[in-house]
Design an enzyme around this catalytic site. Sequence first.
Site, PDB file in Angstrom:
ATOM      1  N   GLU A  62     -45.688 142.255  81.868  1.00 20.18           N
ATOM      2  CA  GLU A  62     -45.743 142.694  80.464  1.00 20.18           C
ATOM      3  C   GLU A  62     -45.164 141.589  79.578  1.00 20.18           C
ATOM      4  O   GLU A  62     -44.012 141.185  79.745  1.00 20.18           O
ATOM      5  CB  GLU A  62     -44.938 143.977  80.288  1.00 20.18           C
ATOM      6  CG  GLU A  62     -45.039 144.509  78.870  1.00 20.18           C
ATOM      7  CD  GLU A  62     -44.225 145.781  78.646  1.00 20.18           C
ATOM      8  OE1 GLU A  62     -43.044 145.817  79.053  1.00 20.18           O
ATOM      9  OE2 GLU A  62     -44.766 146.716  78.047  1.00 20.18           O
ATOM     10  N   GLY A  93     -34.825 150.939  82.565  1.00 24.65           N
ATOM     11  CA  GLY A  93     -35.170 152.270  83.073  1.00 24.65           C
ATOM     12  C   GLY A  93     -34.726 152.468  84.510  1.00 24.65           C
ATOM     13  O   GLY A  93     -34.188 153.524  84.876  1.00 24.65           O
ATOM     14  N   CYS A 114     -46.196 149.346  73.976  1.00 28.94           N
ATOM     15  CA  CYS A 114     -46.171 149.636  75.419  1.00 28.94           C
ATOM     16  C   CYS A 114     -47.580 149.764  75.970  1.00 28.94           C
ATOM     17  O   CYS A 114     -47.858 149.370  77.092  1.00 28.94           O
ATOM     18  CB  CYS A 114     -45.375 150.909  75.672  1.00 28.94           C
ATOM     19  SG  CYS A 114     -45.946 152.294  74.665  1.00 28.94           S
ATOM     20  N   LYS A 130     -29.280 157.169  70.645  1.00 26.71           N
ATOM     21  CA  LYS A 130     -28.830 155.764  70.617  1.00 26.71           C
ATOM     22  C   LYS A 130     -30.006 154.920  70.127  1.00 26.71           C
ATOM     23  O   LYS A 130     -30.926 154.612  70.875  1.00 26.71           O
ATOM     24  CB  LYS A 130     -28.398 155.343  72.026  1.00 26.71           C
ATOM     25  CG  LYS A 130     -27.281 154.314  72.072  1.00 26.71           C
ATOM     26  CD  LYS A 130     -27.632 152.976  71.445  1.00 26.71           C
ATOM     27  CE  LYS A 130     -28.424 152.083  72.381  1.00 26.71           C
ATOM     28  NZ  LYS A 130     -28.935 150.880  71.662  1.00 26.71           N
ATOM     29  N   GLU A 148     -40.050 156.463  79.736  1.00 25.23           N
ATOM     30  CA  GLU A 148     -41.318 155.933  79.207  1.00 25.23           C
ATOM     31  C   GLU A 148     -41.166 154.419  79.184  1.00 25.23           C
ATOM     32  O   GLU A 148     -40.397 153.883  78.382  1.00 25.23           O
ATOM     33  CB  GLU A 148     -41.568 156.455  77.789  1.00 25.23           C
ATOM     34  CG  GLU A 148     -41.616 157.968  77.676  1.00 25.23           C
ATOM     35  CD  GLU A 148     -42.842 158.582  78.327  1.00 25.23           C
ATOM     36  OE1 GLU A 148     -43.770 157.833  78.681  1.00 25.23           O
ATOM     37  OE2 GLU A 148     -42.854 159.808  78.496  1.00 25.23           O
TER      38      GLU A 148
HETATM   39  P1  NAD Z   1     -34.908 147.786  76.462  1.00 26.35           P
HETATM   40  O1  NAD Z   1     -35.071 148.451  77.773  1.00 26.35           O
HETATM   41  O2  NAD Z   1     -34.290 146.445  76.416  1.00 26.35           O
HETATM   42  O3  NAD Z   1     -34.043 148.702  75.474  1.00 26.35           O
HETATM   43  C1  NAD Z   1     -34.395 150.025  75.190  1.00 26.35           C
HETATM   44  C2  NAD Z   1     -33.158 150.792  74.776  1.00 26.35           C
HETATM   45  O4  NAD Z   1     -32.273 150.857  75.894  1.00 26.35           O
HETATM   46  C3  NAD Z   1     -32.371 150.147  73.629  1.00 26.35           C
HETATM   47  O5  NAD Z   1     -31.871 151.163  72.764  1.00 26.35           O
HETATM   48  C4  NAD Z   1     -31.217 149.479  74.368  1.00 26.35           C
HETATM   49  O6  NAD Z   1     -30.055 149.346  73.581  1.00 26.35           O
HETATM   50  C5  NAD Z   1     -30.971 150.472  75.502  1.00 26.35           C
HETATM   51  N1  NAD Z   1     -30.259 149.912  76.661  1.00 26.35           N
HETATM   52  C6  NAD Z   1     -30.222 148.622  77.086  1.00 26.35           C
HETATM   53  N2  NAD Z   1     -29.427 148.523  78.172  1.00 26.35           N
HETATM   54  C7  NAD Z   1     -28.973 149.766  78.442  1.00 26.35           C
HETATM   55  C8  NAD Z   1     -28.123 150.308  79.449  1.00 26.35           C
HETATM   56  N3  NAD Z   1     -27.555 149.548  80.393  1.00 26.35           N
HETATM   57  N4  NAD Z   1     -27.878 151.638  79.444  1.00 26.35           N
HETATM   58  C9  NAD Z   1     -28.439 152.434  78.503  1.00 26.35           C
HETATM   59  N5  NAD Z   1     -29.229 151.975  77.508  1.00 26.35           N
HETATM   60  C10 NAD Z   1     -29.503 150.655  77.492  1.00 26.35           C
HETATM   61  O7  NAD Z   1     -36.370 147.795  75.802  1.00 26.35           O
HETATM   62  P2  NAD Z   1     -36.819 147.166  74.421  1.00 26.35           P
HETATM   63  O8  NAD Z   1     -36.865 145.694  74.575  1.00 26.35           O
HETATM   64  O9  NAD Z   1     -36.012 147.766  73.316  1.00 26.35           O
HETATM   65  O10 NAD Z   1     -38.294 147.769  74.305  1.00 26.35           O
HETATM   66  C11 NAD Z   1     -39.403 147.183  74.895  1.00 26.35           C
HETATM   67  C12 NAD Z   1     -39.811 147.943  76.141  1.00 26.35           C
HETATM   68  O11 NAD Z   1     -40.020 149.311  75.821  1.00 26.35           O
HETATM   69  C13 NAD Z   1     -41.136 147.449  76.690  1.00 26.35           C
HETATM   70  O12 NAD Z   1     -41.082 147.359  78.093  1.00 26.35           O
HETATM   71  C14 NAD Z   1     -42.107 148.537  76.264  1.00 26.35           C
HETATM   72  O13 NAD Z   1     -43.284 148.621  77.029  1.00 26.35           O
HETATM   73  C15 NAD Z   1     -41.263 149.751  76.377  1.00 26.35           C
HETATM   74  N6  NAD Z   1     -41.830 150.853  75.582  1.00 26.35           N
HETATM   75  C16 NAD Z   1     -42.414 151.895  76.238  1.00 26.35           C
HETATM   76  C17 NAD Z   1     -43.007 152.926  75.509  1.00 26.35           C
HETATM   77  C18 NAD Z   1     -43.666 154.094  76.199  1.00 26.35           C
HETATM   78  O14 NAD Z   1     -43.922 155.098  75.546  1.00 26.35           O
HETATM   79  N7  NAD Z   1     -43.979 154.019  77.479  1.00 26.35           N
HETATM   80  C19 NAD Z   1     -42.986 152.885  74.123  1.00 26.35           C
HETATM   81  C20 NAD Z   1     -42.377 151.799  73.493  1.00 26.35           C
HETATM   82  C21 NAD Z   1     -41.800 150.787  74.237  1.00 26.35           C
END
Ligand code: NAD
Length: 495
Positions: free
Chosen positions: A399, A251, A302, A193, A268
Amino acid sequence: MTALDTTIVDSALPDGVHTEILIGGAWRPGRDGATFTDLNPATGLRLVEVAAGSAEDIDDAVRAARAQLSGDWAAAPGAARGAILHRVADLIERDGDLLARLEALDIGKPIGQPSMLDIPNAAGTFRHFAGWADKITGQSIPTAGYFGRPTHSYTVREPVGVIGAIIPWNTPLMIAAWKLAPALAAGNTLVVKPPEDAPLSILHLASLLIEAGLPDGVVNVVPGLGEVAGEALVAHPDVDKISFTGSPRVGRHILKVAADTFKRTTLELGGKSPQIILADADVEAAINGAAMGLFFNQGEVCAAGTRVLVHRSHYDQVVEGLAAAAAAQVLGDPLDPATTMGALVNAKQRDTVLDYIEAGRTDGARLVAGGERGGVEGFFVQPTIFADATNDMRIAREEIFGPVGTVIPFDDADEAIRIANDTAYGLAASIWTSDVAQAHSLAGQVRAGAVWVNGWAAIDPALPWGGMKTSGVGRELGWAGIVANTEEKVVTVVL
Ligand code: NAD
């Protein structure tokens, strides 16, 4: 210069960009025909309409993935899986310019950055796991026997099954590689996804997987909204594992939904990583490294080193150096090779970052660089530095996911470690020092999944990646990536 002085003139998508759903090797629209609008962050204007997958599309994709667990893919020996992964790496490199353009247009990042990091790292990740594909072994374990009879016990590693991979928008190609390559090396099948803010590079990667000879249905890609397609994937009873990268908020929700069907999960998540500059550090090198840790990818990283902890003897020099580094950023058209900082991904992210900047001001930190929007169009924010912050301010605790750094002084190494660990997160940390013994000692005391001494973001597909505390659950990459994508089975023969 930090004023946006570039007019965005070229925002054309390359020909042949994929915008549909890939299931069972065939591209098609969503069952209900729904789409979502993918914006160009540099202009705020529509880039393209992309198919918005529904729960029915996810169901089709899971079915296709499950069929391959007893199909050609299940029968393929490790070396054959490895050969395909090698070809994927070659194709990523062949299409490097195209992928860099897609990432720049879709995410707003400067086009030089995917060429420097995301694309070589993605190709390297496929190559690394191509090498593992025929080397996933178990162990022979001596035991005490069974009712006086000898036994022969050994373990085997089997694929987990169907894996749902959910990916964020900040580095989608690279993170997709982190999830796909180890899972495929271990013989799993996937439903991916992509992020709704930046789905295009993953959709192109999907076409490269087909071109590389991956059997139909082994990887299915369903773009769509998180709360629809993502939610359906996490709740689906025939998905064995969710590999998620994204925010702690989502998460936490995924962990709860996945619990209903006892899915394996790796998460992650975010970070608030410290960069500790000690009294014996090479201060110029530390300033350069800290600036990269703050402004790379507009701070949408991140592992961004957003809390710069500085020994008081270097405090003024580091504050001035970071302010100068912020002023030297070239904020502009992501497609212009001279640009060093592009746009934030969407208006919501821009406004969130501006709200944090306001909170920094209100809480009494001293603004020494940036602090404003960049330009009037698109989602640009100036690189921003706050000095004289304390670790209890919101800008030091939460963050931000934007180009905002917080500089905090300390008097000795114990205080630095106390501040570094005084956070809900534990993804990464940098330590700048010329004392090797101190480097190892402090690396052992920081609660973080990765510690970089005299560097920032020294990542590699061979190294396990993941966070402590709110930064995540589990590890990806390296041998840990194989462990996370296999079930370990014990076989005992009574002799
Ligand atoms: P997000 O959590 O909003 O979205 C991430 C993904 O989850 C997207 O594909 C989104 O469509 C999906 N999603 C949203 N709601 C969902 C649900 N209810 N069920 C299943 N999937 C769902 O995050 P973002 O804004 O896209 O990314 C930024 C975040 O990602 C920051 O917190 C960043 O630190 C983190 N991040 C972590 C790492 C790591 O390796 N630790 C790497 C990159 C980004």
